[in-house]
Design an enzyme around this catalytic site. Structure first.
Site, PDB file in Angstrom:
ATOM      1  N   ASP A 157      -2.159   1.029   7.476  1.00  0.00           N
ATOM      2  CA  ASP A 157      -1.351   0.877   6.263  1.00  0.00           C
ATOM      3  C   ASP A 157      -0.878  -0.569   6.083  1.00  0.00           C
ATOM      4  O   ASP A 157      -0.905  -1.105   4.976  1.00  0.00           O
ATOM      5  CB  ASP A 157      -0.164   1.838   6.288  1.00  0.00           C
ATOM      6  N   ASP A 183       0.883  -1.169   0.000  1.00  0.00           N
ATOM      7  CA  ASP A 183       0.000   0.000   0.000  1.00  0.00           C
ATOM      8  C   ASP A 183       0.917   1.215   0.000  1.00  0.00           C
ATOM      9  O   ASP A 183       1.413   1.632   1.042  1.00  0.00           O
ATOM     10  CB  ASP A 183      -0.899  -0.018   1.233  1.00  0.00           C
ATOM     11  N   GLU A 192      -1.247  -1.595  -4.701  1.00  0.00           N
ATOM     12  CA  GLU A 192      -2.514  -0.895  -4.880  1.00  0.00           C
ATOM     13  C   GLU A 192      -2.319   0.272  -5.840  1.00  0.00           C
ATOM     14  O   GLU A 192      -1.330   0.996  -5.764  1.00  0.00           O
ATOM     15  CB  GLU A 192      -3.032  -0.391  -3.533  1.00  0.00           C
TER      16      GLU A 192
END
Length: 173
Positions: A144, A12, A72
């Site tokens: 996160d 991420d 992502e």
């Protein structure tokens, strides 16, 4: 899908906090390996922060030896400069595993949420709750790292379909 264990790195990306998570997928069974957050010094210039992301992700790859990676995709927000900088962090997140010879998949945030939670507009706490259910032995600090584990879970669920699509595309070309 192969029953051979596949170690997946989920990322991420972010300039302030880049979450990472490593899982093992064996058929439909998932197991937690590790997770964390890389936090470059906000006081440094952009190039130094990107270098810190590179170094941090390189250490994760060296320590956990994933077979595949998933990152992502960047969402576009109202601030074009912030989106551009996030894109640069994402570029580093894709570059590091690619340089190590790993295949790197990309997933839209809504697909990650829909895969893990069942709703494309899930909240962070819903993602954390589902990650805890899907990976009951997972230990991580913060949203996160949970988001990165969700990216890895998404890849585990979609990698078979991606491989079949790529094979079909090669055959028709």
């Amino acid at each position: 899908m192969s029953l051979e264990p596949i170690r997946i790195l989920g990322v991420d990306p972010g300039l302030r906090r880049t979450g990472w998570g490593v899982i093992v997928a064996e058929g439909s069974r998932l197991s937690f390996v590790a997770a964390g957050v890389i936090t470059p010094d906000d006081g440094r210039d952009l190039a130094d922060r990107l270098a810190a992301l590179h170094d941090g992700l390189s250490k994760v790859l060296a320590e956990h030896a994933p077979h595949e990676a998933a990152v992502e995709e960047t969402f576009v927000n109202n601030n074009p400069m912030a989106t551009l900088k996030l894109g640069q962090a994402r570029g580093v997140a894709m570059l590091v595993p690619a340089l190590a010879g790993l295949a790197v998949a990309e997933y839209a945030p809504n697909l990650v949420k829909k895969t893990v939670v069942g709703a494309g507009h899930a909240e962070k706490r819903q993602i954390q709750a589902m990650v805890a259910i899907l990976l009951p032995k997972a230990t991580y600090k913060g949203a996160d790292a949970a988001d990165a584990l969700a990216v890895a879970i998404c890849h585990a669920q979609h990698r078979g379909a991606r491989a079949r699509l790529a094979a079909a595309t090669r055959m028709s070309a």
